[in-house]
Design a protein around this motif. Structure first.
Motif, mmCIF file in Angstrom:
data_model
loop_
_atom_site.group_PDB
_atom_site.id
_atom_site.type_symbol
_atom_site.label_atom_id
_atom_site.label_comp_id
_atom_site.label_asym_id
_atom_site.label_seq_id
_atom_site.Cartn_x
_atom_site.Cartn_y
_atom_site.Cartn_z
ATOM 1 N N GLU A 1 0.853 -1.136 -0.009
ATOM 2 C CA GLU A 1 0.156 0.070 -0.212
ATOM 3 C C GLU A 1 0.801 1.204 0.088
ATOM 4 N N MET B 1 2.701 1.530 -3.575
ATOM 5 C CA MET B 1 1.797 2.154 -4.631
ATOM 6 C C MET B 1 1.332 3.826 -4.179
ATOM 7 N N LYS B 2 0.951 3.931 -3.146
ATOM 8 C CA LYS B 2 0.647 5.255 -2.908
ATOM 9 C C LYS B 2 1.866 6.210 -2.958
ATOM 10 N N ASN C 1 2.724 7.074 -6.588
ATOM 11 C CA ASN C 1 1.526 7.990 -7.384
ATOM 12 C C ASN C 1 1.943 9.433 -6.757
ATOM 13 N N GLN C 2 2.069 9.423 -5.665
ATOM 14 C CA GLN C 2 2.292 11.001 -4.999
ATOM 15 C C GLN C 2 3.630 11.382 -5.503
ATOM 16 N N HIS D 1 4.514 10.901 -8.546
ATOM 17 C CA HIS D 1 4.242 11.432 -9.879
ATOM 18 C C HIS D 1 3.279 12.510 -9.701
ATOM 19 N N ILE E 1 -0.919 0.275 -14.102
ATOM 20 C CA ILE E 1 -1.588 0.430 -12.647
ATOM 21 C C ILE E 1 -3.202 0.065 -12.365
ATOM 22 N N HIS F 1 -4.589 -2.905 -9.883
ATOM 23 C CA HIS F 1 -5.765 -2.608 -8.898
ATOM 24 C C HIS F 1 -6.887 -3.712 -9.105
ATOM 25 N N TYR G 1 2.905 -2.052 -7.309
ATOM 26 C CA TYR G 1 3.532 -1.357 -8.538
ATOM 27 C C TYR G 1 4.279 -0.096 -7.628
ATOM 28 N N LEU H 1 -4.076 11.922 -9.275
ATOM 29 C CA LEU H 1 -3.119 10.768 -9.153
ATOM 30 C C LEU H 1 -2.746 10.564 -7.923
ATOM 31 N N ASP H 2 -2.895 11.351 -6.934
ATOM 32 C CA ASP H 2 -2.503 11.091 -5.422
ATOM 33 C C ASP H 2 -3.640 10.325 -4.818
#
Lengths: 279, 279
Positions: A166, A169-170, A173-174, A176, A197, A201, A214, B180-181
């Motif tokens: 978790e 992945m988070k 994403n953050q 990017h 992505i 999920h 990922y 995205l976040d």
């Protein structure tokens, strides 16, 4: 810098120090594709020089960091944290091993190479631009990252894959999201990255548990983390959603051999190094 | 709700209130493609009902908001701010006109339709998910948005295109950064959207000044804002970077006719409505 340290600590002869060095370097990682190729190269160079000059147990990750920030992490195996340090000259911005490679051998990595051509924005200049122009990065650095690093270290110590997945992945994403909040924006992910992505999920949801995570560094290529027992199943899934005529080729699938339910897929590399984003 | 208000204010006869209503609706905007089609539809429905029941000058944007949040903004022409309000029932979450359509007639909009198929994530459910799972959204809502709204209102009042353009682009990027976040992430932009973003930055850089700004709502389609005097030049540029055999078709280029240096390009609509992202 390595010569200077060797001289100070008298770890080798003056004769050796006076010799010129010929460096021949080769790297089997795609270059500048966001797969930490420069980190592996600089870590190798610094490590080899340190071996040559007899600097066996001294801290040299601060030297590696000067070549490529993330190179300091690649000096150690297993799980490594890059500490930001507080000194202005960066001398204490070093890598610390959180757990050796033996700690979580069950954790595997699949790298899906979406594009191995050179990226448009180099990571270092992208980060500099983010620090200058992103408003959200302040909150990320001050509030999100310290908490996440703490939770991630705990997840690694406990070999808690759910929690590890978790946060991974988070945080990808953050990272990017911050790139997109940079002005003009830096974009490393492409439509294929986002398709991966989505699929991950969907896959985890359908399986009823998180079997794979990922993460994307400064490029479109996915690093998937997963426990060994799910490797076959995840490879079969990827093969199903990204069918390819070329999968028998030795170039298509690389790394450790994996027995699969179905035909095998996509460039695979067992690469148990912690690539948690830091900046 | 409109009937109730008409009853309270006695703006029409009981006979009219007792009649049943047949609604026939048609919309020439691509539906659910992130181009505010639902906002235009709900705004139209509420406005038409209010006209029918004689509610001429009363505030009805709070009713439009119930159908689609952004519909409250579409009740007025020109530049409109959607105020979040503080009451729990949302009664004061209404739209306020900042400047009428006559204020900045020189400002034009080109909409580049990248994809007019329905989006995977509906805007409302996407926003709800962002509020629940994004860490960065807290900072955006508390720190970034209030400051930006203030600067944006000033830029509109001053007809300051440079400032208007910078805030528009930065806020579009930050909105998509928050998406995205979100976990799992909501992604509305695709590779073509990012190509447009890159081209706009390159174009402005080469021209030596900001002549055009992009913004993307919850979809891949670009809204470009630009002063009238640059419309020809920007259209010629877009035509150059996205050449198309179909440009003679009446479906390809729509809206106000523009005389161009070269052949005309891409679906164009002169649409002087302020689409600043709010949440």
């Amino acid at each position: 810098m390595i010569k200077k340290r060797a001289l100070e600590s008298e770890t080798c002869s003056q004769e050796l120090l006076d010799c010129k060095i010929l460096v021949e370097s080769e790297n089997n990682f795609p270059t500048a594709a966001g797969l930490a190729s420069s980190a592996s190269g600089y870590a190798c160079l610094v490590f080899a020089l340190a071996q040559l000059y007899g600097l066996k147990d001294q801290e040299i990750s601060d030297i590696a960091r000067l070549g490529s920030g993330s190179a300091c992490r690649s000096m150690y195996g297993g799980f490594v944290q890059w500490q930001k340090g507080i000194q202005l000259d960066g001398r204490d911005s070093i890598a610390v091993q959180i757990a050796p490679e033996s700690h979580w051998q069950d954790l595997h990595v699949l790298i899906l190479v979406v594009n191995d051509s050179k990226k448009k924005v180099a990571s270092t200049s992208g980060m500099e631009k983010s620090v200058l122009t992103s408003e959200l990065i302040k909150y990320r650095v001050e509030k999100c990252v310290p908490h996440r690093i703490h939770s991630m270290i705990q997840a690694i110590r406990d070999r808690d894959f759910n929690k590890f997945a978790e946060i991974t992945m988070k945080d990808s994403n953050q990272f990017h999201a911050i790139c997109l909040d940079t002005f003009p924006p830096c974009v490393y992910l492409n439509d294929i990255s986002h398709t991966i992505i989505n699929y991950i999920h969907e896959f985890n949801k359908n399986e009823g548990e998180t079997k794979v995570a990922y993460t994307f560094d400064a490029g479109p290529n996915a690093c998937l983390y997963l426990p060994e027992k799910y490797v076959k199943r995840v490879l079969a899934f990827i093969n199903h959603v990204f069918p390819n005529d070329n999968q028998e080729s030795s170039e298509y699938l690389r790394g450790q051999h994996v027995e699969m339910d179905e035909v095998s897929v996509i460039f695979i590399l067992i690469y148990p190094i912690f690539m948690f984003f830091f900046f």
